[in-house]
Design a protein around this motif. Sequence first.
Motif, short mmCIF file in Angstrom:
data_model
loop_
_atom_site.label_atom_id
_atom_site.label_comp_id
_atom_site.label_asym_id
_atom_site.label_seq_id
_atom_site.Cartn_x
_atom_site.Cartn_y
_atom_site.Cartn_z
N LEU B 87 -6.76 4.36 -21.29
CA LEU B 87 -5.99 3.63 -20.28
C LEU B 87 -6.24 2.12 -20.32
O LEU B 87 -5.34 1.33 -20.04
N ASP B 88 -7.46 1.72 -20.68
CA ASP B 88 -7.74 0.28 -20.73
C ASP B 88 -7.27 -0.29 -22.06
O ASP B 88 -7.20 0.42 -23.05
N PRO B 89 -6.96 -1.61 -22.08
CA PRO B 89 -6.63 -2.22 -23.37
C PRO B 89 -7.85 -2.18 -24.29
O PRO B 89 -8.99 -2.10 -23.83
N LEU B 90 -7.58 -2.23 -25.58
CA LEU B 90 -8.66 -2.20 -26.57
C LEU B 90 -9.65 -3.33 -26.31
O LEU B 90 -9.25 -4.47 -26.08
N LYS B 91 -10.93 -3.00 -26.33
CA LYS B 91 -11.96 -4.03 -26.10
C LYS B 91 -12.42 -4.58 -27.44
O LYS B 91 -13.35 -4.08 -28.05
N LEU B 92 -11.73 -5.64 -27.86
CA LEU B 92 -12.06 -6.25 -29.15
C LEU B 92 -13.09 -7.33 -28.91
O LEU B 92 -13.08 -7.99 -27.87
N SER B 93 -13.99 -7.54 -29.87
CA SER B 93 -15.02 -8.55 -29.66
C SER B 93 -14.37 -9.94 -29.57
O SER B 93 -13.38 -10.22 -30.26
N ASN B 94 -14.93 -10.78 -28.72
CA ASN B 94 -14.36 -12.12 -28.51
C ASN B 94 -14.34 -12.93 -29.79
O ASN B 94 -13.42 -13.72 -30.02
N ASN B 95 -15.37 -12.74 -30.63
CA ASN B 95 -15.42 -13.47 -31.89
C ASN B 95 -14.21 -13.15 -32.77
O ASN B 95 -13.63 -14.03 -33.40
N THR B 96 -13.84 -11.87 -32.81
CA THR B 96 -12.69 -11.47 -33.62
C THR B 96 -11.40 -12.02 -33.00
O THR B 96 -10.52 -12.52 -33.72
#
Lengths: 137, 187
Positions: B87-96
């Motif tokens: 349900l949540d948006p993908l948690k991509l690392s901030n660096n990426t």
Amino acid sequence: MKYIKFFLIGILFGIIMTKSEIISWYRIQEMFRFHSFHMYGVIGSSVILGMIQVLIIKKINFKNIGGKIIEFKNKKLGRYNNLYGGIIFGLGWALTGACPGPMYILIGNGYYIFGVVILSAILGAFTYGAIKEKLPH
Amino acid sequence: MNIIDFISKPWPWYVAGPMISVVMFLLLWSGKTFGISSSLRNICSIAGAGRYYKYFDFNWRKEIWNIVFIVGAILGGYIASSFFQNLDPLKLSNNTINDLSKLGIVFSGELVPNEIFNIHSLATLKGFLIIVIGGFFVGFGARWAGGCTSGHAISGLSNFQLPSLIAVIGFFIGGLIMTHLIFPLIF
């Protein structure tokens, strides 16, 4: 009916790959940029558990469903092909953000454009088969 | 992790990794070896390529299980995205996210960047390169290397195969070159 088990194992595989976001182009970028442990954790833990499993299967002569002892085929070592083919695969993996499994599973997720990616991959496999004799192995 | 989280949240690596090794085991138990890129060869063979090239000239009926497995996997993707959706948006690392934004790629929170992976982008050089040439490289490279992530990285490494280790090192050399050296030129 003998195929139904493969269908069910496939469903399980598709669910795992989707729920853990391994099929995400972004996750593959994150992996190649070393910004997250996620992909390394997935591949690493499955390989370590896989090694333990293979060792046990060999040790106890575990039999498959057909009653035969499970045999492991050795992968063929080539002087060139494992590395060169691997590098080309890696270039494509970073571009599409998907190896063959995720390509198929993304279609199930509604990203139909990956049908074109798969057709291209089939063409790639076909080209390999056509020029195999001319390539170093 | 309770059952609601399990259904509605993304699975962490320590759930996914062990489950993939279960998939590998179930296939071994069924008398087969986990490996997906062989399906590309099988499809060529089913389409009749065996009449022209020896590589495709084998009894593909014995390999039908591989295609059935893939059809299952596609359905699995459909089931997961329809009924057990994250349900949540993908948690991509901030660096990426930052790195990609420097290349002009906006992080959408979905699984793939839609601005690249759509039918219209096929007509652009960038889109064609990523979708068609990228796919071609995956198919060609996997067959030349003798396997892909499943056959070499999971099955092969699990069985302590040196060719698989070499291939996996190749996967990363290629991926790192593309990501760090070629992406800045394409985007």
